[in-house]
Scaffold this motif. Structure first.
Motif, PDB file in Angstrom:
ATOM      1  N   ILE A 176       0.821  -1.218   0.000  1.00 15.63           N
ATOM      2  CA  ILE A 176       0.000   0.000   0.000  1.00 15.63           C
ATOM      3  C   ILE A 176       0.857   1.272   0.000  1.00 15.63           C
ATOM      4  CG2 ILE A 176      -1.761   1.311   1.261  1.00 15.63           C
ATOM      5  CD1 ILE A 176      -2.845  -1.217  -0.051  1.00 15.63           C
ATOM      6  N   PRO A 177       1.915   1.375   0.831  1.00 17.73           N
ATOM      7  CA  PRO A 177       2.731   2.606   0.804  1.00 17.73           C
ATOM      8  C   PRO A 177       3.327   2.885  -0.578  1.00 17.73           C
ATOM      9  CG  PRO A 177       3.193   1.351   2.787  1.00 17.73           C
ATOM     10  CD  PRO A 177       2.357   0.470   1.912  1.00 17.73           C
ATOM     11  N   ASP A 178       3.804   1.837  -1.265  1.00 15.99           N
ATOM     12  CA  ASP A 178       4.382   2.038  -2.594  1.00 15.99           C
ATOM     13  C   ASP A 178       3.320   2.514  -3.591  1.00 15.99           C
ATOM     14  OD1 ASP A 178       6.872   1.348  -1.749  1.00 15.99           O
ATOM     15  OD2 ASP A 178       6.955  -0.593  -2.770  1.00 15.99           O
ATOM     16  N   THR A 179       2.117   1.960  -3.484  1.00 12.54           N
ATOM     17  CA  THR A 179       1.045   2.382  -4.394  1.00 12.54           C
ATOM     18  C   THR A 179       0.705   3.849  -4.194  1.00 12.54           C
ATOM     19  OG1 THR A 179       0.101   0.150  -4.437  1.00 12.54           O
ATOM     20  CG2 THR A 179      -1.348   1.968  -5.089  1.00 12.54           C
ATOM     21  N   LEU A 180       0.588   4.272  -2.937  1.00 13.61           N
ATOM     22  CA  LEU A 180       0.300   5.679  -2.654  1.00 13.61           C
ATOM     23  C   LEU A 180       1.430   6.569  -3.162  1.00 13.61           C
ATOM     24  CD1 LEU A 180      -1.147   5.402   0.979  1.00 13.61           C
ATOM     25  CD2 LEU A 180      -2.413   5.916  -1.116  1.00 13.61           C
ATOM     26  N   ASP A 181       2.661   6.109  -3.004  1.00 16.33           N
ATOM     27  CA  ASP A 181       3.806   6.894  -3.463  1.00 16.33           C
ATOM     28  C   ASP A 181       3.793   7.052  -4.982  1.00 16.33           C
ATOM     29  OD1 ASP A 181       6.421   8.189  -2.938  1.00 16.33           O
ATOM     30  OD2 ASP A 181       7.196   6.487  -4.087  1.00 16.33           O
ATOM     31  N   ARG A 182       3.511   5.974  -5.690  1.00 16.96           N
ATOM     32  CA  ARG A 182       3.469   6.041  -7.161  1.00 16.96           C
ATOM     33  C   ARG A 182       2.326   6.935  -7.657  1.00 16.96           C
ATOM     34  NH1 ARG A 182       4.528   0.472  -6.713  1.00 16.96           N
ATOM     35  NH2 ARG A 182       2.313   0.019  -7.103  1.00 16.96           N
ATOM     36  N   CYS A 183       1.270   7.043  -6.844  1.00 22.00           N
ATOM     37  CA  CYS A 183       0.129   7.894  -7.216  1.00 22.00           C
ATOM     38  C   CYS A 183       0.297   9.330  -6.719  1.00 22.00           C
ATOM     39  CB  CYS A 183      -1.164   7.306  -6.663  1.00 22.00           C
ATOM     40  SG  CYS A 183      -1.641   5.734  -7.408  1.00 22.00           S
ATOM     41  N   GLY A 184       1.512   9.686  -6.352  1.00 26.76           N
ATOM     42  CA  GLY A 184       1.776  11.052  -5.907  1.00 26.76           C
ATOM     43  C   GLY A 184       1.480  11.303  -4.447  1.00 26.76           C
ATOM     44  N   GLY A 185       1.336  10.246  -3.661  1.00 25.70           N
ATOM     45  CA  GLY A 185       1.101  10.401  -2.226  1.00 25.70           C
ATOM     46  C   GLY A 185      -0.347  10.240  -1.829  1.00 25.70           C
ATOM     47  N   SER A 186      -1.248  10.092  -2.788  1.00 19.53           N
ATOM     48  CA  SER A 186      -2.674   9.949  -2.493  1.00 19.53           C
ATOM     49  C   SER A 186      -3.315   9.048  -3.546  1.00 19.53           C
ATOM     50  CB  SER A 186      -3.362  11.318  -2.478  1.00 19.53           C
ATOM     51  OG  SER A 186      -4.747  11.196  -2.236  1.00 19.53           O
ATOM     52  N   ALA A 187      -4.226   8.166  -3.099  1.00 21.56           N
ATOM     53  CA  ALA A 187      -4.913   7.257  -4.026  1.00 21.56           C
ATOM     54  C   ALA A 187      -6.284   6.925  -3.477  1.00 21.56           C
ATOM     55  CB  ALA A 187      -4.101   5.979  -4.229  1.00 21.56           C
ATOM     56  N   THR A 188      -7.214   6.668  -4.386  1.00 18.10           N
ATOM     57  CA  THR A 188      -8.557   6.286  -3.978  1.00 18.10           C
ATOM     58  C   THR A 188      -8.575   4.814  -3.579  1.00 18.10           C
ATOM     59  OG1 THR A 188      -9.230   5.614  -6.199  1.00 18.10           O
ATOM     60  CG2 THR A 188      -9.544   7.944  -5.602  1.00 18.10           C
ATOM     61  N   LEU A 189      -9.661   4.423  -2.923  1.00 19.60           N
ATOM     62  CA  LEU A 189      -9.816   3.028  -2.554  1.00 19.60           C
ATOM     63  C   LEU A 189      -9.815   2.140  -3.803  1.00 19.60           C
ATOM     64  CD1 LEU A 189     -10.372   0.906  -0.373  1.00 19.60           C
ATOM     65  CD2 LEU A 189     -12.823   1.404  -0.630  1.00 19.60           C
ATOM     66  N   GLY A 190     -10.432   2.617  -4.880  1.00 24.00           N
ATOM     67  CA  GLY A 190     -10.448   1.849  -6.118  1.00 24.00           C
ATOM     68  C   GLY A 190      -9.066   1.656  -6.694  1.00 24.00           C
ATOM     69  N   GLU A 191      -8.235   2.671  -6.629  1.00 23.80           N
ATOM     70  CA  GLU A 191      -6.867   2.557  -7.143  1.00 23.80           C
ATOM     71  C   GLU A 191      -6.050   1.576  -6.312  1.00 23.80           C
ATOM     72  OE1 GLU A 191      -6.151   6.969  -9.122  1.00 23.80           O
ATOM     73  OE2 GLU A 191      -6.031   6.730  -6.935  1.00 23.80           O
ATOM     74  N   LEU A 192      -6.278   1.574  -5.005  1.00 24.35           N
ATOM     75  CA  LEU A 192      -5.577   0.618  -4.144  1.00 24.35           C
ATOM     76  C   LEU A 192      -6.025  -0.808  -4.444  1.00 24.35           C
ATOM     77  CD1 LEU A 192      -5.532   2.425  -0.660  1.00 24.35           C
ATOM     78  CD2 LEU A 192      -3.721   2.335  -2.378  1.00 24.35           C
ATOM     79  N   LEU A 193      -7.309  -0.977  -4.672  1.00 22.40           N
ATOM     80  CA  LEU A 193      -7.831  -2.309  -5.013  1.00 22.40           C
ATOM     81  C   LEU A 193      -7.172  -2.842  -6.274  1.00 22.40           C
ATOM     82  CD1 LEU A 193     -11.647  -1.765  -4.328  1.00 22.40           C
ATOM     83  CD2 LEU A 193     -10.196  -3.451  -3.175  1.00 22.40           C
ATOM     84  N   ALA A 194      -7.109  -2.003  -7.312  1.00 24.46           N
ATOM     85  CA  ALA A 194      -6.544  -2.434  -8.588  1.00 24.46           C
ATOM     86  C   ALA A 194      -5.063  -2.759  -8.452  1.00 24.46           C
ATOM     87  CB  ALA A 194      -6.756  -1.341  -9.635  1.00 24.46           C
ATOM     88  N   ALA A 195      -4.323  -1.896  -7.762  1.00 26.31           N
ATOM     89  CA  ALA A 195      -2.877  -2.102  -7.632  1.00 26.31           C
ATOM     90  C   ALA A 195      -2.553  -3.323  -6.777  1.00 26.31           C
ATOM     91  CB  ALA A 195      -2.230  -0.860  -7.028  1.00 26.31           C
ATOM     92  N   SER A 196      -3.430  -3.623  -5.816  1.00 26.41           N
ATOM     93  CA  SER A 196      -3.186  -4.756  -4.911  1.00 26.41           C
ATOM     94  C   SER A 196      -3.749  -6.056  -5.443  1.00 26.41           C
ATOM     95  CB  SER A 196      -3.803  -4.461  -3.534  1.00 26.41           C
ATOM     96  OG  SER A 196      -3.315  -3.261  -2.993  1.00 26.41           O
ATOM     97  N   GLU A 197      -4.420  -6.004  -6.599  1.00 25.08           N
ATOM     98  CA  GLU A 197      -5.023  -7.179  -7.220  1.00 25.08           C
ATOM     99  C   GLU A 197      -6.063  -7.832  -6.301  1.00 25.08           C
ATOM    100  OE1 GLU A 197      -1.814  -9.717  -8.403  1.00 25.08           O
ATOM    101  OE2 GLU A 197      -1.190  -8.414 -10.049  1.00 25.08           O
ATOM    102  N   ILE A 198      -6.826  -6.975  -5.611  1.00 25.81           N
ATOM    103  CA  ILE A 198      -7.906  -7.448  -4.742  1.00 25.81           C
ATOM    104  C   ILE A 198      -9.213  -7.356  -5.535  1.00 25.81           C
ATOM    105  CG2 ILE A 198      -9.218  -6.968  -2.630  1.00 25.81           C
ATOM    106  CD1 ILE A 198      -6.671  -5.834  -1.407  1.00 25.81           C
TER     107      ILE A 198
END
Length: 550
Positions: free
Chosen positions: A43-65
């Motif tokens: 999760i920290p890496d995903t937020l970092d790649r998204c500029g420090g902020s990400a929606t719940l949907g973006e986290l779901l997609a990046a985490s393959e959930i």
């Protein structure tokens, strides 16, 4: 009166508060596992790649959930935001949780962004292009350190703590060894995966701690030309020091031979020395021990400090020991009180693994006195580590970290004196000596430049009377120097060698009471000598009388 047991209460609110408190502590492991879940999902890496902020949907997609499991992730993130690992915001204009809820990095979760995150790499490249180093512009990652702490093997052994304490051999066999049938250091050496995880964890922590030390406490390394990092592993701490302080001409990393054999090759400015710190430590202007002494019991710590004293004792200008470790207690404000509570947890962690200990100041003092050091200086940080300094004065003399007068200022140096015979009355620019070299420190030159004398100071011939005075002063200074160098003065305290053992082994008193009396006896040599010569029953009587006067 302290915390007294309450056997009963009719206060319903108090009972419910106590109930909540117990549930919170009993379920504390859930917080650790929620953090581990976020690390596993990156999760920290995903937020970092998204500029420090990400929606719940973006986290779901990046985490393959799967989208159907979005509520599970939302609940994990809710717990972590309550823990202030992440921050959360909600857009009321959007009905869908996946789009309406977004999460942001906090100072804590920024430390969990891996060094390979694309955003971190881009930031480092931009810093390099701007002429700055990555270490000076980016937040170091302690992801390997935190990931190591929440591994199953790290946590599982704590289930046996109660049974281990009932074992009479617990003092010589750690909880880790009891559970795993092998000591932690042996496990690290024998298992390649465990060894890699351990050293990556230590290196990550070291980068953060040393960045703070070199930025906030650079004075600790003033005047040092050679340094040995005792137990320095793969040289991460020493590399940070060499990069920050180019005036340190020789920096040696000392560790066991098999450890330094795996050190990365070609580390600029470093040399590696394989050896046993319990037997011998190479000589240097300064020795540094970071997270070393908390791994060992008191007797072994005393032995290590004795080797340290031998290694710096021959330095005429004064050798120095720098300890980066935990000092329990002695913090005042609310934020520091939280640090104290957290370091108590760390104490149990280190106890479980190696029978080590995080120590209170009086426990550190006992070790230093037993090893032959007299005084010390502690600098607290807002984090877990503190910096303890000790300095040898006049080579074989006593050590001090408060610089003899409980001052925070470093020991001064003697200014050069230029004789005035034949000197002209030409103006001499401020900041130079009479010979023209840059001799005044910035602080001194600033004081002079701000005075009524302006930017120049004049040199002139000395009169015969003034020359006579100077000649007399020179002779007096020479005699003083001879006296300082004389062996009788070098032995500044001449403490009876058995005083510490005799005083601290008397039964019926707390360690704090015995330390109070020992400090007095060290400061009063005649009293100390008399105390050693007393019968045991008279020593007890003296201690009681002395404590009654305080």
């Amino acid at each position: 009166m302290g915390h007294q047991a309450q056997h009963g209460t009719d206060d319903t609110e108090e009972l419910l508060a106590a109930h909540r408190q117990l549930w919170c502590h009993a379920l504390g492991y859930v917080k650790s596992m929620a953090l581990k879940c976020a690390l596993d999902l990156r999760i920290p890496d995903t937020l970092d790649r998204c500029g420090g902020s990400a929606t719940l949907g973006e986290l779901l997609a990046a985490s393959e959930i799967p989208a159907s499991n979005h509520d599970y992730l939302r609940r994990v993130m809710r717990t972590l935001t309550a823990m202030r690992i992440f921050a959360v915001s909600h857009d009321p204009a959007k009905a869908d949780d996946a789009a309406a809820i977004s999460y942001q990095l906090t100072p804590a979760s920024r430390l969990l962004v891996s060094s390979s995150s694309s955003s971190s790499v881009d930031d480092a490249a931009g810093a390099a292009a701007a002429g700055a180093s990555k270490e000076n512009t980016t937040t170091p990652s302690i992801l390997p350190n935190i990931a190591h702490l929440v591994r199953p093997n790290t946590i599982s052994l704590l289930f046996s703590m109660g049974e281990w304490m009932k074992d009479e051999s617990a003092a010589s066999v750690s909880l880790y060894e009891t559970v795993h049938r092998q000591g932690m250091w042996a496990c690290v050496e024998d298992d390649a995966a465990n060894r890699a995880s351990f050293y990556e964890s230590m290196d990550a922590d070291t980068r953060l701690v040393m960045q703070a030390v070199v930025r906030r406490c650079p004075h600790v390394f003033d005047g040092i030309k050679s340094l040995v990092d005792v137990g320095g592993g793969r040289g991460t701490a020493a590399a940070a020091i060499v990069a920050a302080f180019p005036h340190i001409q020789r920096c040696t990393v000392m560790d066991l031979p098999h450890v330094v054999a795996e050190a990365p090759a070609g580390t600029a400015g470093l040399s590696f020395h394989g050896g046993d710190m319990f037997e011998h430590i190479p000589s240097a202007d300064a020795l540094m021990l970071k997270w070393i002494l908390h791994d060992w019991d008191e007797d072994k710590c005393i032995k290590i400090m004795e080797r340290c004293k031998e290694a710096i004792g021959g330095k005429e200008a004064g050798g120095k020991v720098i300890i980066i470790d935990t000092v329990l207690g002695s913090r005042a404000d609310d934020d520091d009180d939280k640090t104290c509570r957290e370091t108590y947890v760390l104490d149990l962690h280190i106890l479980s693994f190696v029978n080590g200990a995080e120590r209170e100041e009086h426990e550190w003092r006992r070790i230093f006195l037993a090893a032959g050091f007299r005084d010390y200086k502690i600098t607290h940080t807002r984090g877990i580590p503190s910096i303890i300094e000790m300095q040898i004065i006049f080579g074989a003399g006593q050590a001090t970290g408060k610089y003899a007068m409980a001052s925070n200022e470093p020991l001064g140096t003697i200014s050069d004196v230029t004789e005035g015979a034949g000197a002209s009355e030409e103006p001499c620019p401020v900041g130079t000596t009479a010979s023209g070299s840059a001799g005044a420190s910035p602080s001194h030159s600033g004081d002079v430049a701000g005075s009524s004398y302006g930017s120049y100071a004049k040199k002139r011939r000395l009169s015969d009377e003034e020359l006579g005075i100077m000649t007399g002063l020179t002779g007096a200074v020479n005699k003083l120097a001879e006296a300082v160098q004389a062996p009788v003065v070098v032995q500044t305290t001449d403490v009876h060698p058995d005083l510490y053992q005799i005083c601290m082994s008397i039964p019926g008193f707390t360690d704090e009471e015995l330390m109070t009396c020992l400090t007095y006896l060290l400061d009063n040599k005649r009293q100390g000598d008399g105390f050693v010569k007393m019968e045991p029953k008279h020593r007890v009587l003296w201690l009681r009388q002395h404590l009654a006067k305080i």
